[in-house]
Design a protein around this motif. Structure first.
Motif, PDB file in Angstrom:
ATOM      1  N   VAL A  63     -23.184   6.503  69.369  1.00 58.06           N
ATOM      2  CA  VAL A  63     -22.036   6.901  68.560  1.00 58.06           C
ATOM      3  C   VAL A  63     -22.131   8.187  68.156  1.00 58.06           C
ATOM      4  CG1 VAL A  63     -20.807   6.650  66.405  1.00 58.06           C
ATOM      5  CG2 VAL A  63     -21.336   4.547  67.815  1.00 58.06           C
ATOM      6  N   LYS A  64     -21.095   9.024  68.515  1.00 59.06           N
ATOM      7  CA  LYS A  64     -21.069  10.534  67.793  1.00 59.06           C
ATOM      8  C   LYS A  64     -20.280  10.281  66.374  1.00 59.06           C
ATOM      9  CE  LYS A  64     -20.040  15.229  69.051  1.00 59.06           C
ATOM     10  NZ  LYS A  64     -19.698  16.022  70.067  1.00 59.06           N
ATOM     11  N   ALA A  65     -21.069  10.621  65.373  1.00 59.27           N
ATOM     12  CA  ALA A  65     -20.363  10.536  63.888  1.00 59.27           C
ATOM     13  C   ALA A  65     -20.284  11.881  63.696  1.00 59.27           C
ATOM     14  CB  ALA A  65     -21.310   9.765  63.172  1.00 59.27           C
ATOM     15  N   CYS A  66     -19.003  12.269  63.068  1.00 66.98           N
ATOM     16  CA  CYS A  66     -18.526  13.763  62.821  1.00 66.98           C
ATOM     17  C   CYS A  66     -18.219  13.492  61.297  1.00 66.98           C
ATOM     18  CB  CYS A  66     -17.426  14.257  63.710  1.00 66.98           C
ATOM     19  SG  CYS A  66     -17.916  14.141  65.349  1.00 66.98           S
ATOM     20  N   LEU A  92     -11.847  20.562  80.920  1.00 69.77           N
ATOM     21  CA  LEU A  92     -12.432  20.225  79.807  1.00 69.77           C
ATOM     22  C   LEU A  92     -11.255  19.005  79.259  1.00 69.77           C
ATOM     23  CD1 LEU A  92     -13.988  21.217  77.045  1.00 69.77           C
ATOM     24  CD2 LEU A  92     -11.902  22.041  76.424  1.00 69.77           C
ATOM     25  N   LEU A  93      -9.924  19.190  79.434  1.00 68.71           N
ATOM     26  CA  LEU A  93      -9.253  17.936  79.092  1.00 68.71           C
ATOM     27  C   LEU A  93      -9.489  17.092  79.715  1.00 68.71           C
ATOM     28  CD1 LEU A  93      -5.844  19.992  78.652  1.00 68.71           C
ATOM     29  CD2 LEU A  93      -7.350  19.080  76.825  1.00 68.71           C
ATOM     30  N   ALA A 105     -11.956  15.303  67.519  1.00 70.91           N
ATOM     31  CA  ALA A 105     -11.744  14.220  68.379  1.00 70.91           C
ATOM     32  C   ALA A 105     -11.643  14.706  69.889  1.00 70.91           C
ATOM     33  CB  ALA A 105     -10.092  13.850  68.089  1.00 70.91           C
ATOM     34  N   LEU A 106     -11.182  15.706  70.175  1.00 65.74           N
ATOM     35  CA  LEU A 106     -11.404  16.108  71.685  1.00 65.74           C
ATOM     36  C   LEU A 106     -12.801  16.296  72.235  1.00 65.74           C
ATOM     37  CD1 LEU A 106      -8.612  18.825  71.958  1.00 65.74           C
ATOM     38  CD2 LEU A 106      -8.684  16.784  73.153  1.00 65.74           C
ATOM     39  N   GLY A 107     -13.484  16.724  71.076  1.00 62.10           N
ATOM     40  CA  GLY A 107     -15.223  16.801  71.490  1.00 62.10           C
ATOM     41  C   GLY A 107     -15.913  15.749  71.793  1.00 62.10           C
ATOM     42  N   GLY A 108     -15.150  14.393  71.628  1.00 62.73           N
ATOM     43  CA  GLY A 108     -16.060  13.184  71.661  1.00 62.73           C
ATOM     44  C   GLY A 108     -16.612  12.799  70.743  1.00 62.73           C
TER      45      GLY A 108
END
Lengths: 360, 310
Positions: free
Chosen positions: A28-31, A6-7, A84-87
């Motif tokens: 873009v992945k916008a969260c 995962l990391l 942030a880790l999730g992309g």
């Protein structure tokens, strides 16, 4: 094993993302991090509406992720790290209380863009802040309040003692006072952004003491619902239009229109023109909209309010134009002087005429 | 007749209404705990009741049916708790907490699409002529029917628990389930009925929030009222009239602190905001310190599961 994978994937994702920044991105992945539920009908509802506008504008080129009711504090940092880790490529943190968490997480993920609403800390190059000049809308509400009150008592349900709220109170009071020298302002500090029962109780306490115009700085529609129970009490939509109360107490509203800003920022990320900024738009920039003024407001007052709105939009009128004294009587703005943004963003005092103290 | 800008008549009338949700929920929980069951899921049952009541009221256009719907929804959720603790003998504390979390989640899901809708109004019960009487009018005659119902329920529960056979059985089950079982009472069935009753009362309390106090549905609308109700049951040492006093005290201080703010009191806002909770804790301490050596009034079998193995 799984954890390492995962990391590794996350790290790879980040590297890919960083490589792509300079020449724009394909997707873009916008969260979004929300402080309340989407269904609050106010603050968070409007942010989510903005997120949906991003989706509508870019379709498949953007992926939206959001989390509701994230407490301001340690939890926020966890949620941000996970995103942030999730992309996520860009993360919008939509409440003042996320300020420190946003900056702390931004330090660890230099390739992820962070956008913090209503804050002032930009400790890292990947942190931008954005806000809206809500006090411009408060000026219009204050004008209507001063003209419409019959008891000369107006109320303000305040959330937390932060500059944004104090700005609103001052602007509201100044403009009510300007058209009605006898007006008295009562402020109730609810110490919550979202607690419908408490907001309703606050409104009721104001009404019980003869207040007949109520402005709220909290997120739900409860104060309007409370005002609807009593004949002759009016209020304003806050953050969202709250059009359901148009037949009742709602005479106009401040609408937070985040959509254009979100679309612009995600678009900049897509085409590679993204830069760190400190955005503070108001009525002129379309971030603050004034909801329809209903027929409950007399035609002449409505015309004045609309004229004020247009003057603010055109830049010919600033809601904080001197002479204005601070509560203790010391001068703040001289004749004709307008408030510098720095003063507003750090505002921690009432203007002259407001009674009571700001909680520390 | 004002004291520091606050009209005591309006204050009392307001606190009676604002105390209704916690009063109803605490009364229900009193019966549940008197039967020896500790259900910490009050908050979850309240919010399910708030949603259930709101949905039914909006669909049928009748607030009275709405309150019934709230009661049914609350009771239905409590039956999950009853099944887990009375049939499968799960830990009551853990199950109750889980029930709260579950209720909050389900209500949030089920409430999608009900935001921004206004429910049919719940108006005053009695004609305006009575409510307009000075002093007694607003306090005694100006309320909606649920306020009177909550006071009536206090009296009924006091009478039932104190003076009837049903009350005796409930208390027997709560004090010593072994003895009650030996006498031939179906302990778990009686407890199940009490849990359902408690759920219905909590559901009605929740429905009062969404139908009368706030009149709308938003996520998380009960905002912790269920926990206050739980504290009030202990505060009242499991006696209905004291539950009423506790609920009015809490409701009164909550309303008073807001009114003091509006009236421009010199006391800092932070102290006013924490006053209701501070006084609740203070009274809890005084109540439990006042009875040295004696039991605090808690049912002896409270929180213990029962299985008829002998």
């Amino acid at each position: 094993m799984k954890r390492r994978n995962l990391l590794a994937t996350a790290a790879m994702g980040l590297m890919l993302a960083s490589g792509a920044f300079a020449q724009g991105m394909d997707k873009v992945k916008a969260c979004f991090v929300y402080v309340g539920p989407i269904g609050d009908g106010g603050w968070t509802f409007q942010h989510h509406d903005g997120a949906m506008q991003v989706k509508a504008a870019y379709g498949d080129k953007v992926e939206i992720q959001y989390q509701e009711s994230v407490p301001e504090g340690a939890d926020a940092e966890r949620v941000l790290t996970q995103m942030a880790l999730g992309g996520c490529n860009i993360i919008f943190t939509t409440s003042f209380g996320y300020m420190d968490a946003t900056n702390a997480v931004a330090a660890k993920f230099p390739n992820v863009k962070f956008e913090h609403a209503t804050g002032f800390k930009r400790e890292h190059p990947n942190v931008s802040t954005y806000n809206a000049r809500f006090y411009e809308g408060r000026a219009i509400q204050g004008h209507i309040a001063g003209k419409m009150t019959k008891t000369n008592k107006i109320g303000y349900i305040a959330s937390f003692p932060i500059p944004e709220v104090i700005m609103g109170i001052n602007s509201y009071y100044l403009h009510a006072k300007k058209v009605n020298p006898d007006v008295q302002l009562s402020v109730v500090w609810a110490f919550t952004w979202f607690d419908p029962a408490k907001e309703a109780d606050s409104a009721k306490a104001l009404i019980d003491q003869g207040v007949d115009v109520i402005a709220a700085h909290t997120d739900s529609t409860a104060p309007l619902a409370e005002a609807a129970k009593v004949e002759g009490v009016i209020g304003f939509g806050q953050a969202s239009d709250m059009a359901a109360y148009k037949d009742g107490p709602r005479v106009t509203s401040i609408i937070d229109n985040w959509g254009p800003y979100y679309v612009k920022r995600v678009g900049a990320l897509l085409d590679g023109t993204y830069e760190q900024i400190d955005a503070w738009e108001g009525i002129a920039g379309g971030e603050v909209l004034i909801g329809e003024i209903t027929d409950k407001v007399p035609a002449d007052v409505k015309a004045e309010a609309e004229a004020m709105r247009d003057a603010i939009a055109a830049g010919t009128y600033h809601p904080f134009t001197g002479p204005i004294n601070k509560q203790d009587g010391s001068p703040w703005l001289a004749e004709g002087q307008t408030a510098p943004d720095g003063d507003l963003l750090g505002m921690n005092f009432y203007v002259e005429g407001i009674t009571g103290e700001i909680p520390k | 007749m004002d004291f520091g800008g606050i009209n005591p008549v309006i204050l009392i009338a307001t606190l009676m209404a604002s105390a209704v949700p916690i009063l109803l929920a605490a009364l229900g929980e009193t019966v549940v705990e008197r039967a020896g069951v500790l259900n910490l899921g009050v908050e979850g049952m309240m919010i399910i009741g708030a949603l259930g009541g709101f949905v039914v009221a909006v669909q049928t256009g009748s607030p009275v049916l709405g309150f019934l719907g709230g009661a049914v929804a609350g009771a239905a959720l409590s039956l999950i708790f009853a099944l887990l603790t009375q049939v499968f003998l799960a830990n009551q504390v853990a199950t109750g907490l889980a029930l709260t979390l579950f209720g909050l989640g389900v209500s949030s899901l089920g409430g999608q699409g009900y935001n921004g809708i206004k429910p049919p109004p719940t108006g005053p019960l009695l004609p305006d002529a009575l409510a307009d009487l000075p002093v007694v009018g607003p306090i005694l005659f100006g309320h909606d029917w649920v306020v009177y119902f909550s006071i009536l329920m206090t009296a009924v529960l006091w009478w039932v628990l104190k003076a009837t056979r049903v009350g005796l059985i409930i208390r027997a089950v709560g004090e010593s389930h072994e003895a009650a079982h030996a006498l031939g009472y179906k302990v778990n069935r009686i407890r199940l009925a009490c849990i359902a009753f408690g759920g219905a009362m909590a559901g009605m309390g929740g429905a009062y929030v969404s139908l009368a106090r706030v009149p709308q549905w938003v996520d998380g609308i009960t905002a912790g009222a269920g926990w206050i109700a739980l504290a009030i049951v202990v505060f009242a040492s499991w006696k209905p009239w004291r539950v009423l006093i506790g609920a009015y005290l809490f409701g009164g201080i909550t309303v008073l602190q807001l009114n003091l703010q509006v009236a421009g009191s010199a006391i800092p806002v932070e102290y006013l905001s924490m006053a209701p909770y501070l006084i609740t804790i203070l009274v809890l301490v005084i109540m439990s310190a006042g009875r040295k050596g004696k039991a605090s009034g808690a049912p002896a079998s409270l929180g213990q599961n029962f299985h008829a193995s002998r």
